[in-house]
Design an enzyme around this catalytic site. Structure first.
Site, PDB file in Angstrom:
ATOM      1  N   ASP A  37       1.430 -26.564  -6.509  1.00 45.52           N
ATOM      2  CA  ASP A  37      -0.118 -25.941  -6.717  1.00 45.52           C
ATOM      3  C   ASP A  37      -0.706 -25.303  -5.628  1.00 45.52           C
ATOM      4  O   ASP A  37      -2.006 -25.195  -5.534  1.00 45.52           O
ATOM      5  CB  ASP A  37      -0.870 -27.147  -7.469  1.00 45.52           C
ATOM      6  CG  ASP A  37      -0.877 -28.297  -6.730  1.00 45.52           C
ATOM      7  OD1 ASP A  37      -0.298 -28.369  -5.403  1.00 45.52           O
ATOM      8  OD2 ASP A  37      -1.727 -29.202  -6.725  1.00 45.52           O
ATOM      9  N   HIS A 240      15.628  -7.417  10.487  1.00 51.17           N
ATOM     10  CA  HIS A 240      14.243  -8.094   9.964  1.00 51.17           C
ATOM     11  C   HIS A 240      14.645  -9.694  10.037  1.00 51.17           C
ATOM     12  O   HIS A 240      14.333 -10.444   9.369  1.00 51.17           O
ATOM     13  CB  HIS A 240      14.271  -7.748   8.816  1.00 51.17           C
ATOM     14  CG  HIS A 240      13.806  -6.510   8.299  1.00 51.17           C
ATOM     15  ND1 HIS A 240      13.580  -5.449   7.173  1.00 51.17           N
ATOM     16  CD2 HIS A 240      13.162  -5.524   9.283  1.00 51.17           C
ATOM     17  CE1 HIS A 240      13.343  -4.468   7.478  1.00 51.17           C
ATOM     18  NE2 HIS A 240      12.903  -4.316   8.703  1.00 51.17           N
ATOM     19  N   ASP A 257       8.710  -7.822  16.978  1.00 52.52           N
ATOM     20  CA  ASP A 257       8.432  -6.655  15.950  1.00 52.52           C
ATOM     21  C   ASP A 257       7.128  -7.162  15.053  1.00 52.52           C
ATOM     22  O   ASP A 257       7.429  -7.905  14.128  1.00 52.52           O
ATOM     23  CB  ASP A 257       9.458  -6.168  15.054  1.00 52.52           C
ATOM     24  CG  ASP A 257       8.966  -4.942  14.049  1.00 52.52           C
ATOM     25  OD1 ASP A 257       7.818  -4.743  13.709  1.00 52.52           O
ATOM     26  OD2 ASP A 257      10.119  -4.210  13.453  1.00 52.52           O
ATOM     27  N   ASP A 268       2.492  -1.533  13.178  1.00 55.77           N
ATOM     28  CA  ASP A 268       3.751  -1.900  12.994  1.00 55.77           C
ATOM     29  C   ASP A 268       4.430  -1.639  14.385  1.00 55.77           C
ATOM     30  O   ASP A 268       4.543  -0.297  14.573  1.00 55.77           O
ATOM     31  CB  ASP A 268       4.431  -1.108  12.012  1.00 55.77           C
ATOM     32  CG  ASP A 268       5.905  -1.609  11.760  1.00 55.77           C
ATOM     33  OD1 ASP A 268       6.469  -2.584  12.448  1.00 55.77           O
ATOM     34  OD2 ASP A 268       6.604  -1.010  11.130  1.00 55.77           O
ATOM     35  N   HIS A 347      19.308   2.229  10.998  1.00 54.46           N
ATOM     36  CA  HIS A 347      18.270   2.511  10.290  1.00 54.46           C
ATOM     37  C   HIS A 347      17.551   3.909  10.777  1.00 54.46           C
ATOM     38  O   HIS A 347      17.847   4.731  11.699  1.00 54.46           O
ATOM     39  CB  HIS A 347      16.918   1.579  10.432  1.00 54.46           C
ATOM     40  CG  HIS A 347      16.698   1.148  11.829  1.00 54.46           C
ATOM     41  ND1 HIS A 347      15.650   1.978  12.359  1.00 54.46           N
ATOM     42  CD2 HIS A 347      16.808   0.157  12.919  1.00 54.46           C
ATOM     43  CE1 HIS A 347      15.288   1.351  13.451  1.00 54.46           C
ATOM     44  NE2 HIS A 347      16.155   0.358  13.935  1.00 54.46           N
ATOM     45  N   HIS A 351       8.846   5.390   9.270  1.00 53.89           N
ATOM     46  CA  HIS A 351       8.164   5.471   8.216  1.00 53.89           C
ATOM     47  C   HIS A 351       6.715   5.701   7.784  1.00 53.89           C
ATOM     48  O   HIS A 351       6.078   5.805   9.042  1.00 53.89           O
ATOM     49  CB  HIS A 351       8.657   4.023   7.192  1.00 53.89           C
ATOM     50  CG  HIS A 351       8.225   2.839   7.956  1.00 53.89           C
ATOM     51  ND1 HIS A 351       7.117   2.416   7.911  1.00 53.89           N
ATOM     52  CD2 HIS A 351       9.069   2.191   8.883  1.00 53.89           C
ATOM     53  CE1 HIS A 351       7.047   1.470   8.948  1.00 53.89           C
ATOM     54  NE2 HIS A 351       8.069   1.187   9.311  1.00 53.89           N
ATOM     55  N   HIS A 358       5.400  -0.411   4.948  1.00 57.41           N
ATOM     56  CA  HIS A 358       6.153   0.877   4.765  1.00 57.41           C
ATOM     57  C   HIS A 358       5.487   1.604   3.643  1.00 57.41           C
ATOM     58  O   HIS A 358       5.450   1.229   2.358  1.00 57.41           O
ATOM     59  CB  HIS A 358       7.581   0.304   4.070  1.00 57.41           C
ATOM     60  CG  HIS A 358       8.338  -0.255   5.039  1.00 57.41           C
ATOM     61  ND1 HIS A 358       9.366  -1.251   4.700  1.00 57.41           N
ATOM     62  CD2 HIS A 358       8.405  -0.367   6.452  1.00 57.41           C
ATOM     63  CE1 HIS A 358       9.919  -1.788   5.765  1.00 57.41           C
ATOM     64  NE2 HIS A 358       9.302  -1.051   6.876  1.00 57.41           N
ATOM     65  N   GLU A 381      10.561   4.453  15.739  1.00 58.90           N
ATOM     66  CA  GLU A 381      11.183   3.096  16.293  1.00 58.90           C
ATOM     67  C   GLU A 381      12.688   3.258  16.383  1.00 58.90           C
ATOM     68  O   GLU A 381      13.270   2.418  15.482  1.00 58.90           O
ATOM     69  CB  GLU A 381      10.886   2.159  14.978  1.00 58.90           C
ATOM     70  CG  GLU A 381      11.033   2.441  13.574  1.00 58.90           C
ATOM     71  CD  GLU A 381      10.643   1.471  12.659  1.00 58.90           C
ATOM     72  OE1 GLU A 381      11.108   0.285  12.574  1.00 58.90           O
ATOM     73  OE2 GLU A 381       9.914   1.624  11.493  1.00 58.90           O
ATOM     74  N   TYR A 385      21.684  -1.547  18.621  1.00 61.89           N
ATOM     75  CA  TYR A 385      21.831  -2.867  18.455  1.00 61.89           C
ATOM     76  C   TYR A 385      23.372  -3.245  18.552  1.00 61.89           C
ATOM     77  O   TYR A 385      24.254  -2.844  17.879  1.00 61.89           O
ATOM     78  CB  TYR A 385      21.579  -3.354  16.932  1.00 61.89           C
ATOM     79  CG  TYR A 385      20.100  -2.759  16.540  1.00 61.89           C
ATOM     80  CD1 TYR A 385      18.954  -3.740  16.797  1.00 61.89           C
ATOM     81  CD2 TYR A 385      19.861  -1.675  16.054  1.00 61.89           C
ATOM     82  CE1 TYR A 385      17.603  -3.164  16.506  1.00 61.89           C
ATOM     83  CE2 TYR A 385      18.709  -1.284  15.845  1.00 61.89           C
ATOM     84  CZ  TYR A 385      17.508  -1.919  16.034  1.00 61.89           C
ATOM     85  OH  TYR A 385      16.112  -1.640  15.638  1.00 61.89           O
ATOM     86  N   ARG A 403      14.578  -2.414  20.419  1.00 61.48           N
ATOM     87  CA  ARG A 403      13.854  -1.533  19.548  1.00 61.48           C
ATOM     88  C   ARG A 403      12.419  -1.395  20.172  1.00 61.48           C
ATOM     89  O   ARG A 403      11.791  -2.254  20.638  1.00 61.48           O
ATOM     90  CB  ARG A 403      13.746  -2.157  17.827  1.00 61.48           C
ATOM     91  CG  ARG A 403      12.961  -1.205  17.265  1.00 61.48           C
ATOM     92  CD  ARG A 403      13.046  -1.492  15.788  1.00 61.48           C
ATOM     93  NE  ARG A 403      12.488  -2.709  15.384  1.00 61.48           N
ATOM     94  CZ  ARG A 403      13.274  -3.749  14.519  1.00 61.48           C
ATOM     95  NH1 ARG A 403      14.472  -3.626  14.913  1.00 61.48           N
ATOM     96  NH2 ARG A 403      12.791  -4.833  13.980  1.00 61.48           N
ATOM     97  N   GLU A 405       8.876   0.689  19.274  1.00 58.61           N
ATOM     98  CA  GLU A 405       8.382   1.150  17.872  1.00 58.61           C
ATOM     99  C   GLU A 405       6.466   1.275  18.272  1.00 58.61           C
ATOM    100  O   GLU A 405       5.879   0.489  18.565  1.00 58.61           O
ATOM    101  CB  GLU A 405       8.431   0.289  16.544  1.00 58.61           C
ATOM    102  CG  GLU A 405       7.760   0.680  15.489  1.00 58.61           C
ATOM    103  CD  GLU A 405       7.783  -0.105  14.119  1.00 58.61           C
ATOM    104  OE1 GLU A 405       8.284  -1.440  14.624  1.00 58.61           O
ATOM    105  OE2 GLU A 405       8.018   0.399  13.168  1.00 58.61           O
TER     106      GLU A 405
HETATM  107  N1  GLY Z   1       8.467  -4.105  10.691  1.00 56.20           N
HETATM  108  C1  GLY Z   1       9.378  -3.242   9.823  1.00 56.20           C
HETATM  109  C2  GLY Z   1       9.530  -2.180   9.924  1.00 56.20           C
HETATM  110  O1  GLY Z   1       9.673  -1.806  11.418  1.00 56.20           O
HETATM  111  O2  GLY Z   1       9.856  -1.233   9.508  1.00 56.20           O
HETATM  112 MN    MN Z   2       8.359  -0.162  11.082  1.00 57.93          MN
HETATM  113 MN    MN Z   3       8.365  -2.971  12.713  1.00 57.50          MN
END
Ligand code: GLY
Ligand code: MN
Ligand code: MN
Length: 438
Positions: A37, A240, A257, A268, A347, A351, A358, A381, A385, A403, A405
């Site tokens: 609950d 992720h 991140d 982000d 990737h 975005h 996103h 970003e 890796y 990374r 970003e």
């Molecule tokens: N934090 C998710 C991305 O960078 O797309």
């Molecule tokens: Mn991102």
């Molecule tokens: Mn990110």
């Protein structure tokens, strides 16, 4: 803050695009059970919020262009003193009329009786069919109720996806939205700085997560825009990674991140730094390539550029870096064409960003990649890796992941990096980490 007039403007715009004899039906988010609950913290549906600013579950927003008694209607929970004592305040019907400019409001329990009547004579129904099975069924039930009624009013009941219009509107940020996104990014910048300054070997990743969230909330952004990624060492090879429960090791890199959500607008940001405050020689090399790729990618951003231009620029620099590091062998152009970089950069370079991390908005228009226009916000970003799982990689690179970003607004004559207060050169990071957090 988004003003009432801006919400009204958005509704008008959408209704102008919908045209006459139409109706739009947009539900709020629902509370989601976490366990037994207890619920997850409530987060309003972004489309519902975009058109109303109203932050309660169990609500449905209805737009009826040209309706004599007002074109904006909300179905929501009734006031209930006992329930409010247990679970929190409610606006009730009068509240949404007074505070959210609804022309009419009805109890959500009455929607099955009232909504089909409001849909009468409306030939096209705008909604987000396919988003929520239960709500789809309700829409079909209301349509059927309308078809079988005896009033004789003409109704075709053609269903159209409201997201075509709505998500295109959301892609172009207004000055007020940009201001909120800039604030979100500024708060996140401070949180990243705090995490860097609190970093030391022996802590757990979630200790830095706590520092980030402390700073978000302290500065007015209670929730992150998405689950924060706090990845020490090779954990950063998992794009992720959200376990955030490993020990932080001396000599490893840390990849964070994390972005604050401010008044529902996301930031982000990713940064990578040495856990002990000093980059090793090899860490500097791989970091240098990713930073170079990121700067090259950002430089492509301007009105008229293709949305994919940052990716192409980043891939070029990253592939060059992989060659120089002895990870890839061959001609640059051939390696790019064959996507040889993919095991190390799997990737896209960015975005859309907005109410959702996103964010919505098409990346292609008429089969062509979208062209950037002022008011769009996107992330940039790039990363590398170098998982230990990949064979034939010189051993000095194994387990390293970086990374970087940032959040970038397309302006009239170029770009603005909304997250520019987050340090990213090696010198800036090392100097900052030599000072401890307040
Ligand atoms: N934090 C998710 C991305 O960078 O797309
Ligand atoms: Mn991102
Ligand atoms: Mn990110």
């Amino acid at each position: 803050m988004i003003s009432k007039t801006e919400y009204a403007r958005r509704r008008k715009r959408l209704m102008t695009m919908m045209g006459p004899e139409t109706v739009a039906i947009i539900p709020s988010a629902q509370e989601i059970i976490r366990s037994r609950d207890t619920h997850f913290n409530f987060r309003q549906d972004s489309d519902f919020h975009y058109l109303s600013g109203f932050n309660e579950p169990e609500s449905v927003l209805v737009l009826i262009p040209g309706r004599k008694h007002g074109d904006f209607i909300i179905f929501n929970r009734e006031r209930d003193l006992e329930k409010e004592t247990w679970h929190g305040r409610r606006e009730g019907q009068q509240g949404v009329i007074d505070n959210y400019a609804a022309a009419d409001a009805f109890p959500i329990e009455d929607i099955d009786d009232i909504l089909p009547g409001l849909m009468e004579g409306r030939k096209r129904i705008y909604c987000a069919i396919g988003n929520d099975k239960e709500f789809d069924e309700k829409i079909l039930a209301w349509l059927n109720a309308l078809r079988t009624n005896v009033s004789g009013a003409e109704t075709h009941g053609e269903i159209i996806d409201v997201r075509h219009f709505l998500h295109d509107m959301r892609l172009y940020k207004s000055p007020a939205e940009v201001k909120l996104m800039r604030t979100a990014a500024q708060i996140s910048a401070k949180a990243h700085i705090r995490a860097m300054q609190k970093s030391r070997p022996g802590l757990c990743e979630y200790h830095l997560e706590a520092e980030l969230h402390h700073e978000f909330a302290r500065l007015g952004a209670r929730f992150p825009a998405y689950t924060s990624i706090v990845a020490g060492g090779e954990n950063a090879c998992i794009l992720h990674y959200v376990e955030n429960d490993d020990k932080m090791k001396d000599g490893d890199l840390m990849m964070i991140d994390a972005g604050a959500e401010y008044q529902l607008y996301a930031s982000d940001i990713s940064r990578t730094f040495p856990i002990n405050g000093l980059f090793t020689k090899n860490q500097k090399i791989i970091y240098g390539w990713v930073l170079k790729a990121q700067l090259a990618a950002i430089e492509t951003i301007r009105p008229g550029a293709c949305w994919n231009a940052p990716h192409e620029a980043a891939v070029k620099v990253l592939t060059k870096g992989l060659i120089e590091m002895g990870i890839l062998k061959g001609r640059l152009q051939t390696l790019i064409k064959n996507e040889a970089y993919k095991p190390f950069y799997m990737h896209k370079t960015g975005h859309w960003l907005g109410l959702d991390v996103h964010d919505v908005g098409d990346y292609q228009v008429g089969g062509e990649p979208r062209v950037l226009e002022p008011g769009m916000v996107l992330t940039v970003e790039p990363g590398l890796y170098i998982s230990k799982e990949i064979k034939k990689v010189p051993k000095q690179w194994k387990g390293l992941a970086v990374r970087i970003e940032d959040d970038v607004l397309v302006t009239e004559d170029g770009y603005e990096v909304l997250s520019k207060d987050t340090p990213k050169t090696i010198d800036e990071i090392e100097s900052l980490m030599s000072q401890s957090a307040a």
